[in-house]
Design a protein around this motif. Structure first.
Motif, PDB file in Angstrom:
ATOM      1  N   GLY A   1       0.798  -1.221   0.000  1.00  0.00           N
ATOM      2  CA  GLY A   1       0.000   0.000   0.000  1.00  0.00           C
ATOM      3  C   GLY A   1       0.827   1.265   0.000  1.00  0.00           C
ATOM      4  O   GLY A   1       0.285   2.371  -0.086  1.00  0.00           O
ATOM      5  N   GLN A   2       2.156   1.111   0.097  1.00  0.00           N
ATOM      6  CA  GLN A   2       3.049   2.262   0.103  1.00  0.00           C
ATOM      7  C   GLN A   2       3.482   2.628  -1.317  1.00  0.00           C
ATOM      8  O   GLN A   2       3.364   1.830  -2.249  1.00  0.00           O
ATOM      9  N   ASP A   3       3.994   3.831  -1.451  1.00  0.00           N
ATOM     10  CA  ASP A   3       4.513   4.285  -2.742  1.00  0.00           C
ATOM     11  C   ASP A   3       5.942   3.756  -2.894  1.00  0.00           C
ATOM     12  O   ASP A   3       6.927   4.461  -2.699  1.00  0.00           O
ATOM     13  N   ILE A   4       6.036   2.466  -3.196  1.00  0.00           N
ATOM     14  CA  ILE A   4       7.320   1.773  -3.282  1.00  0.00           C
ATOM     15  C   ILE A   4       7.354   0.926  -4.548  1.00  0.00           C
ATOM     16  O   ILE A   4       6.335   0.712  -5.201  1.00  0.00           O
ATOM     17  N   GLU A   5       8.541   0.410  -4.845  1.00  0.00           N
ATOM     18  CA  GLU A   5       8.697  -0.612  -5.878  1.00  0.00           C
ATOM     19  C   GLU A   5       9.079  -1.911  -5.177  1.00  0.00           C
ATOM     20  O   GLU A   5      10.167  -2.021  -4.601  1.00  0.00           O
ATOM     21  N   LEU A   6       8.164  -2.886  -5.187  1.00  0.00           N
ATOM     22  CA  LEU A   6       8.436  -4.179  -4.561  1.00  0.00           C
ATOM     23  C   LEU A   6       9.256  -5.024  -5.532  1.00  0.00           C
ATOM     24  O   LEU A   6       8.756  -5.479  -6.562  1.00  0.00           O
ATOM     25  N   LEU A   7      10.523  -5.240  -5.187  1.00  0.00           N
ATOM     26  CA  LEU A   7      11.419  -5.987  -6.071  1.00  0.00           C
ATOM     27  C   LEU A   7      11.170  -7.483  -6.004  1.00  0.00           C
ATOM     28  O   LEU A   7      11.416  -8.208  -6.975  1.00  0.00           O
ATOM     29  N   GLY A   8      10.710  -7.965  -4.850  1.00  0.00           N
ATOM     30  CA  GLY A   8      10.476  -9.386  -4.689  1.00  0.00           C
ATOM     31  C   GLY A   8      10.458  -9.770  -3.228  1.00  0.00           C
ATOM     32  O   GLY A   8      10.570  -8.922  -2.334  1.00  0.00           O
ATOM     33  N   VAL A   9      10.330 -11.073  -2.991  1.00  0.00           N
ATOM     34  CA  VAL A   9      10.140 -11.606  -1.639  1.00  0.00           C
ATOM     35  C   VAL A   9      11.028 -12.818  -1.418  1.00  0.00           C
ATOM     36  O   VAL A   9      11.197 -13.650  -2.313  1.00  0.00           O
ATOM     37  N   CYS A  10      11.604 -12.911  -0.226  1.00  0.00           N
ATOM     38  CA  CYS A  10      12.279 -14.138   0.217  1.00  0.00           C
ATOM     39  C   CYS A  10      11.305 -14.886   1.111  1.00  0.00           C
ATOM     40  O   CYS A  10      10.912 -14.380   2.174  1.00  0.00           O
ATOM     41  N   CYS A  11      10.895 -16.076   0.709  1.00  0.00           N
ATOM     42  CA  CYS A  11       9.921 -16.843   1.471  1.00  0.00           C
ATOM     43  C   CYS A  11      10.047 -18.320   1.131  1.00  0.00           C
ATOM     44  O   CYS A  11      10.760 -18.696   0.194  1.00  0.00           O
ATOM     45  N   SER A  12       9.353 -19.144   1.897  1.00  0.00           N
ATOM     46  CA  SER A  12       9.350 -20.586   1.677  1.00  0.00           C
ATOM     47  C   SER A  12       7.921 -21.097   1.758  1.00  0.00           C
ATOM     48  O   SER A  12       7.082 -20.490   2.433  1.00  0.00           O
ATOM     49  N   PRO A  13       7.626 -22.215   1.095  1.00  0.00           N
ATOM     50  CA  PRO A  13       6.293 -22.825   1.259  1.00  0.00           C
ATOM     51  C   PRO A  13       6.088 -23.216   2.726  1.00  0.00           C
ATOM     52  O   PRO A  13       7.030 -23.619   3.409  1.00  0.00           O
ATOM     53  N   ILE A  14       4.868 -23.082   3.211  1.00  0.00           N
ATOM     54  CA  ILE A  14       4.558 -23.405   4.601  1.00  0.00           C
ATOM     55  C   ILE A  14       4.076 -24.848   4.696  1.00  0.00           C
ATOM     56  O   ILE A  14       3.137 -25.246   4.005  1.00  0.00           O
ATOM     57  N   ILE A  15       4.738 -25.623   5.550  1.00  0.00           N
ATOM     58  CA  ILE A  15       4.293 -26.987   5.838  1.00  0.00           C
ATOM     59  C   ILE A  15       3.949 -27.028   7.318  1.00  0.00           C
ATOM     60  O   ILE A  15       4.817 -27.134   8.182  1.00  0.00           O
ATOM     61  N   SER A  16       2.663 -26.890   7.634  1.00  0.00           N
ATOM     62  CA  SER A  16       2.239 -26.807   9.023  1.00  0.00           C
ATOM     63  C   SER A  16       0.831 -27.344   9.158  1.00  0.00           C
ATOM     64  O   SER A  16      -0.016 -27.119   8.292  1.00  0.00           O
ATOM     65  N   GLY A  17       0.582 -28.019  10.269  1.00  0.00           N
ATOM     66  CA  GLY A  17      -0.738 -28.570  10.503  1.00  0.00           C
ATOM     67  C   GLY A  17      -1.712 -27.588  11.110  1.00  0.00           C
ATOM     68  O   GLY A  17      -2.896 -27.876  11.212  1.00  0.00           O
ATOM     69  N   TRP A  18      -1.227 -26.399  11.503  1.00  0.00           N
ATOM     70  CA  TRP A  18      -2.152 -25.488  12.183  1.00  0.00           C
ATOM     71  C   TRP A  18      -2.163 -24.072  11.604  1.00  0.00           C
ATOM     72  O   TRP A  18      -2.980 -23.256  11.991  1.00  0.00           O
ATOM     73  N   ARG A  19      -1.289 -23.786  10.659  1.00  0.00           N
ATOM     74  CA  ARG A  19      -1.327 -22.467  10.019  1.00  0.00           C
ATOM     75  C   ARG A  19      -2.232 -22.550   8.793  1.00  0.00           C
ATOM     76  O   ARG A  19      -1.851 -23.113   7.767  1.00  0.00           O
ATOM     77  N   GLU A  20      -3.425 -21.975   8.900  1.00  0.00           N
ATOM     78  CA  GLU A  20      -4.420 -22.110   7.846  1.00  0.00           C
ATOM     79  C   GLU A  20      -4.480 -20.903   6.920  1.00  0.00           C
ATOM     80  O   GLU A  20      -5.049 -20.995   5.829  1.00  0.00           O
TER      81      GLU A  20
END
Length: 250
Positions: free
Chosen positions: A23-42
């Motif tokens: 929502g900011q006036d920025i340029e989002l270059l990208g994201v560092c993230c991983s797939p979530i493997i969890s039994g309780w994070r929905e």
């Protein structure tokens, strides 16, 4: 326009990325993230959100080569290499689930209860080469109630992390945010910085003779998704959970 990289994987991070950062006036270059493997994070993960919205998923090497302006980290579960940290012109800002400098490391919600604290909170701070030792931007706190458990404090910390980032992101983008060295906080009356790790949580077993005085430990480990505190009877675990009710006879 500031060039931004985001770090985070869980649903809270996705919410912060979607509702605050983009929502900011920025340029989002990208994201560092991983797939979530969890039994309780929905909640939808950052990884899934990026795939759906064609947002680049970056490696650390790719981030370093981009020489971005600002990084935002929300409950990111990997140690960011020093060379990547210092490739950001303004730095990387992290939402930490504990009050700094008193509660560095992990499981701060659980340790706050074990330590019989009266309040709990989160900290928005700069990431540096040490763990949770970077300069503080803002701290947001709540009172710990007698009904709180380790799990309820974790859920409260998610809202606090969202709020502290939302309240300070404009100043960060404008490069006008506060910046307080943790050493200054220690010298001004805070306790020395303490680092908590998983090894500090080996307090789940409670002897029967100590049950009366161990309510904080029972509360700290009470969660619908993880092993609670316990006592042992004839070699068997008796799990202990929090349940409030009246002892008066009807």
């Amino acid at each position: 326009m500031k060039r931004v990289v985001f770090f985070g994987s869980i649903g809270l991070a996705r919410k912060c990325l979607e509702e605050i950062v983009t929502g900011q006036d920025i340029e989002l270059l990208g994201v560092c993230c991983s797939p979530i493997i969890s039994g309780w994070r929905e909640d939808e993960s950052v990884y899934s959100y990026c795939e759906s919205n064609n947002i680049p998923i970056l490696t650390f090497d790719e981030v370093e080569d981009l020489s971005p302006d600002i990084g935002f980290s929300v409950r990111y579960d990997k140690i960011i290499p020093e060379k990547v940290i210092y490739s950001f012109k303004q730095g990387i800002f992290n939402t930490h689930g504990g009050i700094l400098p008193e509660y560095r490391g992990s499981y701060c919600n659980i340790n706050a209860l074990i330590n019989n604290e009266e309040e709990y909170g989160v900290t928005l701070h700069y990431i540096s080469k040490g763990v949770d030792v970077g300069d503080v931007v803002a701290i947001k706190k709540v009172k710990i109630t007698e009904d709180d458990t380790g799990f309820t404090l974790y859920k409260k910390s998610e809202q606090l992390c969202y709020d502290v980032l939302r309240e300070n992101i404009q100043d960060i983008v404008n490069d006008t945010n506060k910046r307080i060295p943790q050493e200054d906080l220690i010298q001004s009356g805070h306790s020395f910085g303490t680092y908590y790790a998983k090894s500090t949580l080996e307090k789940k077993s409670i002897g029967l003779e100590n049950l009366k005085n161990s309510m904080n430990i029972v509360r700290a480990f009470d969660s619908p998704y993880h092993e609670p505190a316990y006592t042992e009877v004839e070699g068997k675990k008796i799990y202990l959970r929090v349940s409030y009710g009246s002892s008066e006879k009807q």
